[in-house]
Design a protein around this motif. Structure first.
Motif, PDB file in Angstrom:
ATOM      1  N   GLY A  56      27.656  45.742  24.203  1.00 58.62           N
ATOM      2  CA  GLY A  56      28.143  46.729  25.236  1.00 58.62           C
ATOM      3  C   GLY A  56      28.582  48.359  24.515  1.00 58.62           C
ATOM      4  N   ILE A  57      28.038  48.564  23.426  1.00 57.17           N
ATOM      5  CA  ILE A  57      28.217  49.908  22.765  1.00 57.17           C
ATOM      6  C   ILE A  57      26.841  50.675  22.455  1.00 57.17           C
ATOM      7  CG2 ILE A  57      30.514  49.063  21.566  1.00 57.17           C
ATOM      8  CD1 ILE A  57      28.710  48.846  18.951  1.00 57.17           C
ATOM      9  N   ALA A  58      27.141  51.817  22.143  1.00 57.76           N
ATOM     10  CA  ALA A  58      25.810  52.781  22.087  1.00 57.76           C
ATOM     11  C   ALA A  58      25.215  52.178  20.707  1.00 57.76           C
ATOM     12  CB  ALA A  58      26.215  54.317  21.773  1.00 57.76           C
ATOM     13  N   ARG A  59      23.804  52.459  20.620  1.00 57.91           N
ATOM     14  CA  ARG A  59      23.279  51.982  19.544  1.00 57.91           C
ATOM     15  C   ARG A  59      23.594  52.799  18.058  1.00 57.91           C
ATOM     16  NH1 ARG A  59      19.419  53.377  16.241  1.00 57.91           N
ATOM     17  NH2 ARG A  59      17.708  51.971  15.356  1.00 57.91           N
ATOM     18  N   GLY A  60      23.978  54.137  18.288  1.00 55.72           N
ATOM     19  CA  GLY A  60      24.446  54.846  17.324  1.00 55.72           C
ATOM     20  C   GLY A  60      25.561  54.485  16.670  1.00 55.72           C
ATOM     21  N   THR A  61      26.461  54.051  17.644  1.00 57.22           N
ATOM     22  CA  THR A  61      27.953  53.692  17.339  1.00 57.22           C
ATOM     23  C   THR A  61      27.838  52.555  16.365  1.00 57.22           C
ATOM     24  OG1 THR A  61      28.939  54.253  19.246  1.00 57.22           O
ATOM     25  CG2 THR A  61      30.284  52.713  17.994  1.00 57.22           C
ATOM     26  N   LEU A  62      26.916  51.481  16.849  1.00 59.95           N
ATOM     27  CA  LEU A  62      26.596  50.206  16.234  1.00 59.95           C
ATOM     28  C   LEU A  62      25.996  50.509  14.610  1.00 59.95           C
ATOM     29  CD1 LEU A  62      26.502  47.192  15.795  1.00 59.95           C
ATOM     30  CD2 LEU A  62      24.203  47.231  16.926  1.00 59.95           C
ATOM     31  N   GLN A  63      25.193  51.454  14.948  1.00 61.39           N
ATOM     32  CA  GLN A  63      24.379  51.627  13.387  1.00 61.39           C
ATOM     33  C   GLN A  63      25.524  52.304  12.286  1.00 61.39           C
ATOM     34  OE1 GLN A  63      20.984  50.913  12.697  1.00 61.39           O
ATOM     35  NE2 GLN A  63      22.203  51.194  10.599  1.00 61.39           N
ATOM     36  N   ALA A  64      26.273  53.136  13.057  1.00 59.60           N
ATOM     37  CA  ALA A  64      27.455  53.756  12.135  1.00 59.60           C
ATOM     38  C   ALA A  64      28.415  53.011  11.654  1.00 59.60           C
ATOM     39  CB  ALA A  64      28.132  54.980  12.815  1.00 59.60           C
ATOM     40  N   ARG A  65      28.517  51.770  12.328  1.00 61.13           N
ATOM     41  CA  ARG A  65      29.411  50.708  11.813  1.00 61.13           C
ATOM     42  C   ARG A  65      28.878  49.830  10.805  1.00 61.13           C
ATOM     43  NH1 ARG A  65      34.770  49.251  14.456  1.00 61.13           N
ATOM     44  NH2 ARG A  65      34.943  51.174  15.665  1.00 61.13           N
ATOM     45  N   LEU A  66      27.670  49.394  11.120  1.00 62.90           N
ATOM     46  CA  LEU A  66      26.753  48.558  10.204  1.00 62.90           C
ATOM     47  C   LEU A  66      26.591  49.618   8.829  1.00 62.90           C
ATOM     48  CD1 LEU A  66      24.034  47.288  12.555  1.00 62.90           C
ATOM     49  CD2 LEU A  66      25.607  45.944  11.494  1.00 62.90           C
ATOM     50  N   ASP A  67      26.478  50.737   8.877  1.00 60.87           N
ATOM     51  CA  ASP A  67      26.323  51.571   7.596  1.00 60.87           C
ATOM     52  C   ASP A  67      27.635  51.453   6.926  1.00 60.87           C
ATOM     53  OD1 ASP A  67      23.822  52.170   8.341  1.00 60.87           O
ATOM     54  OD2 ASP A  67      24.169  54.332   8.931  1.00 60.87           O
ATOM     55  N   ARG A  68      28.718  51.662   7.478  1.00 60.40           N
ATOM     56  CA  ARG A  68      30.103  51.411   6.946  1.00 60.40           C
ATOM     57  C   ARG A  68      30.456  50.372   6.567  1.00 60.40           C
ATOM     58  NH1 ARG A  68      34.808  49.848   8.306  1.00 60.40           N
ATOM     59  NH2 ARG A  68      34.331  49.833  10.608  1.00 60.40           N
ATOM     60  N   LEU A  69      29.995  49.089   7.119  1.00 58.01           N
ATOM     61  CA  LEU A  69      30.496  47.919   6.807  1.00 58.01           C
ATOM     62  C   LEU A  69      29.410  47.603   5.455  1.00 58.01           C
ATOM     63  CD1 LEU A  69      30.757  45.962  10.115  1.00 58.01           C
ATOM     64  CD2 LEU A  69      32.372  46.221   8.281  1.00 58.01           C
ATOM     65  N   GLU A  70      28.182  48.145   5.320  1.00 54.84           N
ATOM     66  CA  GLU A  70      27.377  48.043   4.043  1.00 54.84           C
ATOM     67  C   GLU A  70      28.058  48.839   2.945  1.00 54.84           C
ATOM     68  OE1 GLU A  70      23.338  48.365   4.827  1.00 54.84           O
ATOM     69  OE2 GLU A  70      23.482  47.129   6.361  1.00 54.84           O
ATOM     70  N   ARG A  71      28.297  50.000   3.295  1.00 59.67           N
ATOM     71  CA  ARG A  71      28.898  50.971   2.321  1.00 59.67           C
ATOM     72  C   ARG A  71      30.324  50.407   1.668  1.00 59.67           C
ATOM     73  NH1 ARG A  71      28.502  54.904   5.377  1.00 59.67           N
ATOM     74  NH2 ARG A  71      30.625  54.858   6.055  1.00 59.67           N
ATOM     75  N   ASP A  72      31.075  49.847   2.521  1.00 59.00           N
ATOM     76  CA  ASP A  72      32.449  49.252   2.118  1.00 59.00           C
ATOM     77  C   ASP A  72      32.168  47.665   1.404  1.00 59.00           C
ATOM     78  OD1 ASP A  72      33.756  51.435   3.171  1.00 59.00           O
ATOM     79  OD2 ASP A  72      34.269  50.511   4.982  1.00 59.00           O
ATOM     80  N   GLY A  73      30.796  47.403   1.584  1.00 59.54           N
ATOM     81  CA  GLY A  73      30.690  45.963   0.509  1.00 59.54           C
ATOM     82  C   GLY A  73      30.901  44.795   1.578  1.00 59.54           C
ATOM     83  N   VAL A  74      31.228  44.843   2.745  1.00 58.76           N
ATOM     84  CA  VAL A  74      31.479  43.684   3.652  1.00 58.76           C
ATOM     85  C   VAL A  74      30.289  42.989   4.036  1.00 58.76           C
ATOM     86  CG1 VAL A  74      32.369  43.230   6.029  1.00 58.76           C
ATOM     87  CG2 VAL A  74      33.575  45.108   4.694  1.00 58.76           C
TER      88      VAL A  74
END
Length: 158
Positions: A30-48
């Motif tokens: 129930g979120i915008a695709r852009g919001t999800l992509q930004a979260r995924l990018d940050r989780l990858e960048r942070d090593g999660v």
């Protein structure tokens, strides 16, 4: 940066439905695709999130024997032995450890004779003093991350 409740919901969905598209994940959350992509990018960048490769079964690839090999190394040669372990395809993971040994390797083999051959290869490596091998009989808890993610999600909510 620590994960928040939305991050834990995203991670849970990734673990439960790994072959779903980003668009579908966004819809389910129930979120915008852009919001999800930004979260995924940050989780990858942070090593999660550390990868997206499929999980493979060594047994299905013809290597049903699983063993844990403790490797004692000559002092000062840990890096060289660690690098040499990377050249052995049957070693699927290896860690520096404390306790009885210096390295712990997760080894897969076709059968017990093949396992012995792999262990002999390890023993012959320069810097290896001795090994101790433990053969796994049956998997009791498969590799998993979902219970940890759920636990973190509960902690974030409280």
């Amino acid at each position: 940066m620590p994960v928040d409740e939305l991050d834990t919901r995203i991670l849970r969905l990734l673990l439960e439905q790994p072959r779903t598209s980003v668009r579908e994940y966004a819809r389910l959350l129930g979120i915008a695709r852009g919001t999800l992509q930004a979260r995924l990018d940050r989780l990858e960048r942070d090593g999660v999130i550390t990868g997206s490769a499929p999980a493979l079964s060594p047994a299905a690839l013809g290597h049903p024997v699983l063993a844990f090999v403790h490797i004692e190394v000559t002092q000062g040669h840990l890096d060289e032995v660690g690098d040499a372990l990377a050249a052995v395809p049957e070693i699927v993971e290896a860690f520096s450890i404390t306790g009885g040994g210096d390295l712990l390797a997760r080894v897969v083999a076709r059968d017990n004779a093949h396992l012995e051959d792999v262990v002999q290869k390890l023993i012959s490596m320069p810097g290896v003093v001795r090994t101790r091998t433990e053969v796994a009989l049956r998997e009791r808890v498969a590799h998993r991350m979902l219970p940890l993610v759920e636990s973190i999600g509960r902690a974030v909510r409280t």
